[in-house]
Design an enzyme around this catalytic site. Structure first.
Site, PDB file in Angstrom:
ATOM      1  N   SER A 109       8.097   1.089  -0.154  1.00  0.00           N
ATOM      2  CA  SER A 109       8.849   0.813  -1.569  1.00  0.00           C
ATOM      3  C   SER A 109       9.074  -0.470  -1.350  1.00  0.00           C
ATOM      4  O   SER A 109       9.042  -1.798  -1.299  1.00  0.00           O
ATOM      5  CB  SER A 109      10.401   1.020  -0.973  1.00  0.00           C
ATOM      6  OG  SER A 109       9.954   2.695  -0.125  1.00  0.00           O
ATOM      7  N   ARG A 140      16.368   4.524   4.312  1.00  0.00           N
ATOM      8  CA  ARG A 140      15.138   3.908   4.457  1.00  0.00           C
ATOM      9  C   ARG A 140      14.242   2.614   4.265  1.00  0.00           C
ATOM     10  O   ARG A 140      13.308   2.546   4.782  1.00  0.00           O
ATOM     11  CB  ARG A 140      14.419   4.939   4.006  1.00  0.00           C
ATOM     12  CG  ARG A 140      12.985   5.602   3.677  1.00  0.00           C
ATOM     13  CD  ARG A 140      12.388   7.155   2.938  1.00  0.00           C
ATOM     14  NE  ARG A 140      11.269   7.308   3.024  1.00  0.00           N
ATOM     15  CZ  ARG A 140       9.928   6.298   2.114  1.00  0.00           C
ATOM     16  NH1 ARG A 140      10.287   6.002   1.520  1.00  0.00           N
ATOM     17  NH2 ARG A 140       9.318   7.045   2.619  1.00  0.00           N
ATOM     18  N   LYS A 166      -3.466  10.613  -3.638  1.00  0.00           N
ATOM     19  CA  LYS A 166      -3.617   9.352  -2.803  1.00  0.00           C
ATOM     20  C   LYS A 166      -4.782   9.095  -1.919  1.00  0.00           C
ATOM     21  O   LYS A 166      -5.489   8.772  -1.969  1.00  0.00           O
ATOM     22  CB  LYS A 166      -2.560   8.508  -2.442  1.00  0.00           C
ATOM     23  CG  LYS A 166      -1.493   8.147  -3.542  1.00  0.00           C
ATOM     24  CD  LYS A 166      -1.897   7.121  -4.607  1.00  0.00           C
ATOM     25  CE  LYS A 166      -1.336   6.319  -5.101  1.00  0.00           C
ATOM     26  NZ  LYS A 166      -1.418   5.407  -5.839  1.00  0.00           N
ATOM     27  N   TYR A 225       1.092  14.312  -4.740  1.00  0.00           N
ATOM     28  CA  TYR A 225       0.335  12.786  -5.121  1.00  0.00           C
ATOM     29  C   TYR A 225       0.254  12.189  -4.426  1.00  0.00           C
ATOM     30  O   TYR A 225      -0.468  11.455  -4.156  1.00  0.00           O
ATOM     31  CB  TYR A 225       2.291  12.444  -4.875  1.00  0.00           C
ATOM     32  CG  TYR A 225       2.043  10.772  -5.513  1.00  0.00           C
ATOM     33  CD1 TYR A 225       1.261   9.619  -6.356  1.00  0.00           C
ATOM     34  CD2 TYR A 225       3.330   9.753  -4.295  1.00  0.00           C
ATOM     35  CE1 TYR A 225       1.808   8.414  -6.621  1.00  0.00           C
ATOM     36  CE2 TYR A 225       3.042   8.457  -4.216  1.00  0.00           C
ATOM     37  CZ  TYR A 225       2.477   8.287  -5.335  1.00  0.00           C
ATOM     38  OH  TYR A 225       2.587   6.226  -5.678  1.00  0.00           O
ATOM     39  N   ASP A 265      -3.408  -1.655 -19.203  1.00  0.00           N
ATOM     40  CA  ASP A 265      -2.617  -0.766 -19.253  1.00  0.00           C
ATOM     41  C   ASP A 265      -3.312   0.478 -20.623  1.00  0.00           C
ATOM     42  O   ASP A 265      -3.197  -0.262 -21.481  1.00  0.00           O
ATOM     43  CB  ASP A 265      -1.940  -1.154 -19.210  1.00  0.00           C
ATOM     44  CG  ASP A 265      -0.586   0.020 -18.870  1.00  0.00           C
ATOM     45  OD1 ASP A 265      -0.168  -0.562 -17.327  1.00  0.00           O
ATOM     46  OD2 ASP A 265      -0.306   0.679 -18.670  1.00  0.00           O
ATOM     47  N   GLY A 295      -1.406   4.273 -12.652  1.00  0.00           N
ATOM     48  CA  GLY A 295      -1.387   5.919 -12.134  1.00  0.00           C
ATOM     49  C   GLY A 295       0.681   5.871 -12.160  1.00  0.00           C
ATOM     50  O   GLY A 295       1.149   5.498 -12.011  1.00  0.00           O
TER      51      GLY A 295
END
Ligand SMILES: NC(=O)c1ccc[n+]([C@@H]2O[C@H](COP(=O)([O-])OP(=O)(O)OC[C@H]3O[C@@H](n4cnc5c(N)ncnc54)[C@H](O)[C@@H]3O)[C@@H](O)[C@H]2O)c1
Length: 265
Positions: free
Chosen positions: A163, A172, A138, A134, A31, A71
C-alpha cells in the site's frame, strides 16, 4: 542511467520521477495524459496499449531501462485488466527487445498473491494466487516478464507493491505500507541491481507487522528504512480489520469483489 518511467503522471510516478532524478538518473516521463503542470521534464504522451506508439518512443530516444508504472491500479473486468497490465507490459518489452534495452522494472502488486491466507510470512516462491482480475493481470504481466527474461535475456524485476501511501491509514496498512522514500529506494535498487534476471520482490517498508518476506528485495539491494509502526498509536481499529487480515490481499479477497470476468450487454 536513463530511465523511461511510464505512468509518470500518477501517484507513484510523480514521486519516483523526482526521487530517481535526485539519485542521479536521467528520467523521461511517459503517460497517456500530458505532463502535470509545473513539471518540466522530457515527456511522451502515449498510451502503452498501442504497440506502434510505444515503438515510436524507442525509435526517438535511447534508454538504459524502463520503469513500468502505467496501469489501472484497481479491479476491472478481465479484458480491461489484461489490456492495462499485460498488453502494456508486452508492448514495452517488444520495443525493448527491438532496441536492445535490457532492464525492466514493473509495479506488480501484492494482489498477485492476495488470496493467500494470512498465516506465515509470504515468500516469493509461493504460488501465484490472485484475489481479483486485477491480480490476474499482475500475475500474467509477471509471466510475460519471465518469458522475456528467458527468451531474450532481459533483466526483469517485478516489485509486488503493498500500500503506497504518504502514511498508513488503517490497521492493515501497518503491515502493507510502502513509504514514498522506500518506494524510491526500491525502484532504484530494482533498476541497478547487477544481473537479476527475472526476479520478484515485495514492495513494502520495513514494517514491524509486515507479512511479506523482505529478504528477496534485500538481495537486490532494496533496504527499506521506514516502519509503519511509528504511526500505530494514531490509527484507530476499524470494523473490517479482522476480515481485512484474513487474506494478504485484504478486502480484495472478500466476496464484495466478486464479479463475472466478462461484461455482457
Ligand atoms: N498505489 C499502490 O498502492 C499500488 C499498489 C500495488 C501496485 N500498484 C501499481 O503501481 C502502478 C502505479 O499505480 P499508481 O497508484 O501510481 O496509479 P495511478 O492511477 O495514480 O497512476 C497510474 C498512471 O498510469 C497512467 N496510465 C494508465 N494506463 C495507461 C496506459 N495504457 N498508457 C499510458 N499511461 C497509462 C495513468 O494516466 C496514471 O497517470 C499501477 O500499475 C498499480 O497497479 C500500485
Amino acid at each position: 542511467m536513463k530511465v523511461l518511467v511510464t505512468g509518470a503522471a500518477g501517484s507513484i510516478g510523480r514521486v519516483v520521477m523526482v526521487g530517481l532524478a535526485d539519485r542521479g538518473h536521467t528520467v523521461v516521463g511517459l503517460d497517456r495524459v500530458p505532463e502535470p503542470t509545473g513539471e518540466d521534464r522530457p515527456w511522451f504522451t502515449v498510451d502503452c496499449t498501442d504497440p506502434d506508439a510505444v515503438a515510436a518512443v524507442f525509435d526517438e530516444e535511447a534508454f538504459d531501462g524502463v520503469l513500468h508504472l502505467a496501469g489501472r491500479p484497481h479491479e476491472a473486468n478481465l479484458p480491461d485488466s489484461l489490456s492495462s497490465h499485460v498488453i502494456t507490459t508486452a508492448a514495452l518489452l517488444d520495443a525493448m527487445v527491438e532496441h536492445g534495452v535490457r532492464r525492466f522494472v514493473y509495479a506488480s502488486s501484492n494482489h498477485a498473491v492476495g488470496r493467500t491466507p494470512r498465516r506465515d510470512l509470504v515468500g516469493i516462491d509461493t504460488r501465484p494466487r490472485p484475489d481479483t482480475f486485477y491480480g490476474v493481470g499482475k500475475v500474467a504481466a509477471e509471466a510475460v516478464m519471465s518469458l522475456y527474461a528467458d527468451r531474450y535475456g532481459i533483466d526483469a524485476v517485478a516489485c509486488r507493491i503493498g500500500s503506497y501511501l504518504e502514511r498508513p491509514e488503517t490497521v492493515r496498512h501497518l503491515s502493507t505500507w510502502l513509504s514514498h522514500d522506500d518506494c524510491v529506494r526500491m525502484v532504484d535498487a530494482a533498476l541497478t541491481a547487477p544481473a537479476p534476471g527475472f526476479a520478484v520482490l515485495y514492495g513494502i517498508s520495513a514494517n514491524t507487522r509486515g507479512w511479506w518476506d523482505l529478504e528477496p528485495g534485500r538481495a537486490l539491494g532494496y533496504e527499506p528504512l521506514d516502519d509503519a509502526e511509528e504511526f500505530a498509536a494514531s490509527i484507530a481499529p476499524g470494523p473490517d480489520d479482522t476480515a481485512d487480515g484474513a487474506y494478504v490481499g485484504g478486502d480484495y479477497a472478500s466476496p464484495a469483489q466478486e464479479r463475472p470476468a466478462l461484461d455482457r450487454s
